[in-house]
Design a protein around this motif. Structure first.
Motif: not given
Length: 355
Positions: A71, A74, A101, A109, A264, A267, A353, A355
């Motif tokens: 988080r 991002g 993202a 991103l 994402p 963020w 990434v 999650r």
């Protein structure tokens, strides 16, 4: 167009408009890398192809203990993207941005492109001049109140990027401050957390271009050399908790930045909103420092929402105030954050990434 006096120690002070698009984009990245990040890890990497710059999360620099969902990574990348947009505007370019993202395994991103030439606005010039002057101030701040209407104006800046900023009211201060203190105690009691902080703690004489040097905390050279070891082995939780509890209660301006969602894209929006706010605050001679622990400990983040009556997702909590000038923390040069397309194609995919 020339960089204002006192700006970056760049190898060149003018945008190389006579060169190709890739050279212009490379030049603008010198401003993107001045964005803030948790522990100054600088978790971004860029790729330039033709007229496009691509922003990737650098998950090798992710904070696996304090930021397991990436988080804050991002948010930091969003702040770098905002700097890139503002710098391009100053040098006379409209821009287009596509935020991607969405948990891509390659970490991509956002895509950024320079568009048609145009004159910068007065507001864009104010924000640009603040990029090299923005600092996180970890030292005590003054008790002087910001000018009337300034905080509301800063909230409007963040709203332009899709973030919501609200002050923590006096009636909620003590409850919020206790959550900050509890977060400090919990995190510092964890040896893995201390090791992570120690890994990004630098002495004042370190040649590394990332992490937090001792001088950012007001340390002299001798103390800064010992600090990484002390951070790793000593539980500083009680002292950190008392200091931050007091600062949260006494801060003239204590703000929480939130987004509607918590993925994402949110963020990235939080990072862009935060950086736009910080640049505007810097133009008014205000510094920011952060209270991260209630947002990094999942249970406390829920408690913070309850204490504030917050129905959206808090992403950043910070104080604003006037203070003594502080030195900038180091930044990696563009050459270290820029990779070629062939390097990406030839190397293994970055960490997924998480999650």
């Amino acid at each position: 167009m020339r960089v204002p006096t006192g700006a970056l120690p760049l190898s060149a002070t003018t945008l190389p408009i006579w060169a190709g698009a890739s050279e212009r984009l490379r030049f603008l990245l010198s401003y993107a890398v001045l964005a803030p990040s948790r522990l100054n890890v600088q978790p971004w990497t860029f790729e330039i192809e033709g007229e496009e710059a691509r922003l990737y999360g650098d998950f090798r620099r992710a904070l696996r203990v304090s930021d397991p969902r990436d988080r804050e990574l991002g948010i930091a990348c969003g702040a770098a993207l905002l700097n890139l947009r503002v710098a391009a505007a100053h040098f006379g370019y409209a821009t287009s941005v596509e935020v991607l993202a969405s948990g891509r395994r390659d970490g991509l991103l956002a895509r950024f492109r320079l568009e048609e030439r145009r004159a910068p606005t007065a507001d864009e010039e104010v924000l640009f001049a603040a990029i090299p002057r923005r600092r996180t101030n970890r030292l005590p701040l003054e008790s002087r109140e910001p000018e009337r209407g300034l905080v509301a104006g800063l909230a409007r800046e963040a709203a332009l990027e899709g973030a919501v900023v609200r002050p923590v009211e006096e009636k909620d201060r003590r409850a919020v401050a206790e959550l900050v203190a509890e977060g400090d105690r919990l995190q510092w009691a964890d040896g893995h957390f201390r090791s992570e902080v120690a890994a990004w703690t630098r002495s004042n004489v370190s040649r590394r271009r990332d992490g937090i040097p001792g001088y950012a905390h007001g340390m002299g050279n001798a103390a800064s050399v010992l600090q990484p070891l002390l951070t790793r082995v000593a539980d500083a939780g009680p002292a950190e908790a008392e200091r931050d509890r007091r600062r949260a209660i006494m801060a003239r301006t204590l703000l929480v930045l939130s987004t509607q969602g918590d993925g994402p894209r949110d963020w990235i929006a939080a990072g862009q909103g935060l950086q736009r706010l910080l640049l505007r605050a810097t133009a008014s001679e205000l510094y920011a420092s952060y209270f991260n622990s209630p947002l990094e400990v999942p249970g406390l983040r829920r408690d913070l929402c309850a204490a504030l009556g917050e129905t959206s997702c808090p992403q950043v909590m910070f104080r604003l105030g006037y203070g003594l000038a502080v030195r900038p923390t180091p930044r990696r040069p563009v050459s270290e954050v820029l990779r070629s397309v062939s390097e990406r194609a030839a190397s293994p995919a970055p960490l997924a990434v998480r999650r």
